[in-house]
Enzyme design. Structure first.
Site, PDB file in Angstrom:
ATOM      1  N   HIS A  31     -13.040   2.541   0.488  1.00 15.62           N
ATOM      2  CA  HIS A  31     -13.000   1.491   1.515  1.00 15.62           C
ATOM      3  C   HIS A  31     -13.705   0.231   1.011  1.00 15.62           C
ATOM      4  O   HIS A  31     -14.175  -0.594   1.797  1.00 15.62           O
ATOM      5  CB  HIS A  31     -13.704   1.906   2.826  1.00 15.62           C
ATOM      6  N   ARG A  43     -11.543  14.833   8.552  1.00 12.25           N
ATOM      7  CA  ARG A  43     -12.350  15.280   7.401  1.00 12.25           C
ATOM      8  C   ARG A  43     -13.772  15.609   7.832  1.00 12.25           C
ATOM      9  O   ARG A  43     -14.337  14.942   8.691  1.00 12.25           O
ATOM     10  CB  ARG A  43     -12.407  14.167   6.341  1.00 12.25           C
ATOM     11  N   GLU A  65      -7.986  -5.683   5.448  1.00 10.79           N
ATOM     12  CA  GLU A  65      -7.876  -5.307   4.040  1.00 10.79           C
ATOM     13  C   GLU A  65      -6.709  -6.012   3.357  1.00 10.79           C
ATOM     14  O   GLU A  65      -6.789  -6.353   2.186  1.00 10.79           O
ATOM     15  CB  GLU A  65      -7.743  -3.783   3.933  1.00 10.79           C
ATOM     16  N   ARG A 108      -2.715  -2.028  -3.392  1.00 11.65           N
ATOM     17  CA  ARG A 108      -3.940  -1.252  -3.161  1.00 11.65           C
ATOM     18  C   ARG A 108      -3.882   0.003  -4.024  1.00 11.65           C
ATOM     19  O   ARG A 108      -2.903   0.750  -3.957  1.00 11.65           O
ATOM     20  CB  ARG A 108      -4.036  -0.880  -1.687  1.00 11.65           C
ATOM     21  N   ASN A 129       0.873  -1.174   0.000  1.00 15.34           N
ATOM     22  CA  ASN A 129       0.000   0.000   0.000  1.00 15.34           C
ATOM     23  C   ASN A 129       0.909   1.223   0.000  1.00 15.34           C
ATOM     24  O   ASN A 129       1.467   1.600   1.028  1.00 15.34           O
ATOM     25  CB  ASN A 129      -0.884  -0.038   1.249  1.00 15.34           C
TER      26      ASN A 129
END
Ligand code: ADP
Length: 431
Positions: A193, A254, A397, A104, A23
């Site tokens: 996601h 965020r 993940e 990813r 990643n």
């Protein structure tokens, strides 16, 4: 010579081999060597502060962590340092029988609805999507290119964060703006996601011993970034993140949903530039913006000490979350399972309990005893009487990417992998 062997049966981790999951971010590379069958991480680590004066590589294998602090000028140097650590402290990548590298990639746009084996054409297509994810796709791509050079003998597979949400109905994916402008600039809801939402919703069905096709689910992925999804019979029909990962739930830093006219107002009347607004909404908002703290452990300490900003921040976060659960209830019509996952969802019983407070008339409740504590295994946390199960299911993940990488190379005809890449996990006592 590449440290990665061609697949040979009967090696250290069995005929199934292992998958190196990468990643790659703008200044970091996270990696994990995964056994896709057993699901365990054989080794993992992170390269940080790429391009800065002082970089670091942290590599964990066999319970020991080795740290190197040298400058890491670029991603190539970072990945070379990782491979050197594999050679120095193990595991030996040739013996680990790496059959694929899984990458990813954040944005697959409207192009990619499934993982693909990387070739030059795929690289060009991911590059073309960069305007939609300028902070994410370029570093993802750098990681892919560097890894292909350093590990040329194994297939590289990209797994897109958006892919699971390619099935969103047009009514859910379309923003109500001028359709020509939207079409020309790729303005629509893509969702993010996706790897986690897909993994968790699939795992829920397996743990419950039910057919995925038969259950309607709401998945709440609450980490530093946070998103909700509505999944009907295994197919994603709604999600809270949009064209970018900024829309939806209140997150660590965020804002999530906000009146778009606020952006106009701040630029027109407050003298903020486009970059200022970007910085405000992505890095100086959410819990951090409201309470000065985005880690829930610290946030609770502040709330308990009587900090009013922290208390309001938590209320805003929970209000938004509950609102989405209600909205997705209406989207699905019937909700069989609501599942919490990721750092906050798995570890924070207060958030889980308070997010679903007052929903008893909808057949949704959380049992205080079942909900207590952090959850490392899939767990049912609702009382027996409810029509909707509430669960906590830890996401993984890296494992999801590893398994998708295996399935993708098998479908593409590569040899040396197994045909049982996704065995049903044992159900726990709770489920
Ligand atoms: P991301 O992958 O988006 O960076 P994670 O899924 O790892 O995020 O979640 C990180 C967040 O999880 C932390 O910011 C913190 O708020 C929360 N978290 C981690 N451990 C705990 C805990 N024991 N209790 C409450 N919250 C926790």
């Amino acid at each position: 010579m590449s440290p990665v062997s061609q697949p040979t049966p009967g090696s250290a981790h069995g005929a199934h081999g292992s998958v190196l999951v990468v990643n790659s971010g703008s200044s970091s590379i996270k990696y994990q060597l995964v056994n896709p069958v057993g699901g365990e991480a054989i080794a993992s680590g992170i390269v940080e502060r790429i391009g800065e004066d002082e970089g670091s590589v942290r590599h964990t294998y066999g319970g020991n962590t080795t740290t190197r602090t040298d400058p890491v000028p670029d991603h190539g140097a970072g990945l070379r340092a990782v491979l050197a650590l594999f050679e120095e402290v193990g595991p030996d990548l040739a013996q680990a029988h790496v059959v694929a590298v899984g990458h990813r990639v954040v944005h697959g746009g409207a192009v990619f609805g499934a993982p693909v084996v990387v070739d030059d054409e795929i690289v060009a297509q991911i590059d073309a999507l960069s305007p939609l994810a300028p902070l994410h796709n370029p570093p993802n791509l750098t990681g892919i290119q560097v890894a292909r050079e350093l590990l040329p003998d194994v297939p590289h597979v990209v797994v897109f964060d958006t892919a699971f949400f390619r099935t969103l109905p047009e009514a859910a994916a379309t923003y109500a703006i001028d359709r020509e402008v939207a079409r020309e600039h790729g303005v629509r809801r893509y969702g993010f996601h996706g790897t986690s939402h897909q993994y968790v919703s699939g795992k829920v069905a397996r743990v419950l011993g039910r057919r995925l096709e038969d259950i309607n689910q709401i998945v709440l992925h609450l980490g530093n970034g946070a998103s909700a999804s509505a999944v009907r019979g295994g197919v994603a029909v709604e999600t809270s993140m949009g064209m970018t990962p900024l829309e939806g739930l209140v997150m660590g830093t965020r804002s999530g949903d906000i009146d778009p006219a606020v952006l106009i107002h701040l630029q027109r009347n407050a003298g903020l530039s486009v970059d200022d607004v970007d910085d405000l909404l992505n890095r100086r908002s959410g819990l951090k913006g409201l309470a000065g703290e985005n880690d829930f452990r610290e946030l609770h300490t502040l709330v308990d000490s009587g900090d009013e900003d922290a208390s309001l921040a938590l209320d805003v976060y929970l209000h938004r979350l509950r609102k989405y659960v209600g909205a997705y209830y209406a989207v699905l019509g019937r909700v069989d399972v609501i599942t919490f996952t990721a750092g906050v969802g798995e570890n924070d019983p207060v958030v889980r309990a308070r997010a679903l407070e007052g929903l008893e008339p909808l057949g949704i409740a959380v049992d205080p005893e079942r909900n207590a504590g952090r959850k490392k295994e899939p767990t049912i946390i609702s009382p027996d009487w409810t029509s909707t199960l509430v669960m906590v299911v830890p996401t993984n993940e890296e494992l999801a990417i590893a398994r998708q990488a295996i399935a993708t190379i098998e479908a593409a005809g590569y040899e040396g992998t197994s045909d049982e890449s996704d065995p049903a996990p044992a159900a726990t006592g709770h489920a």
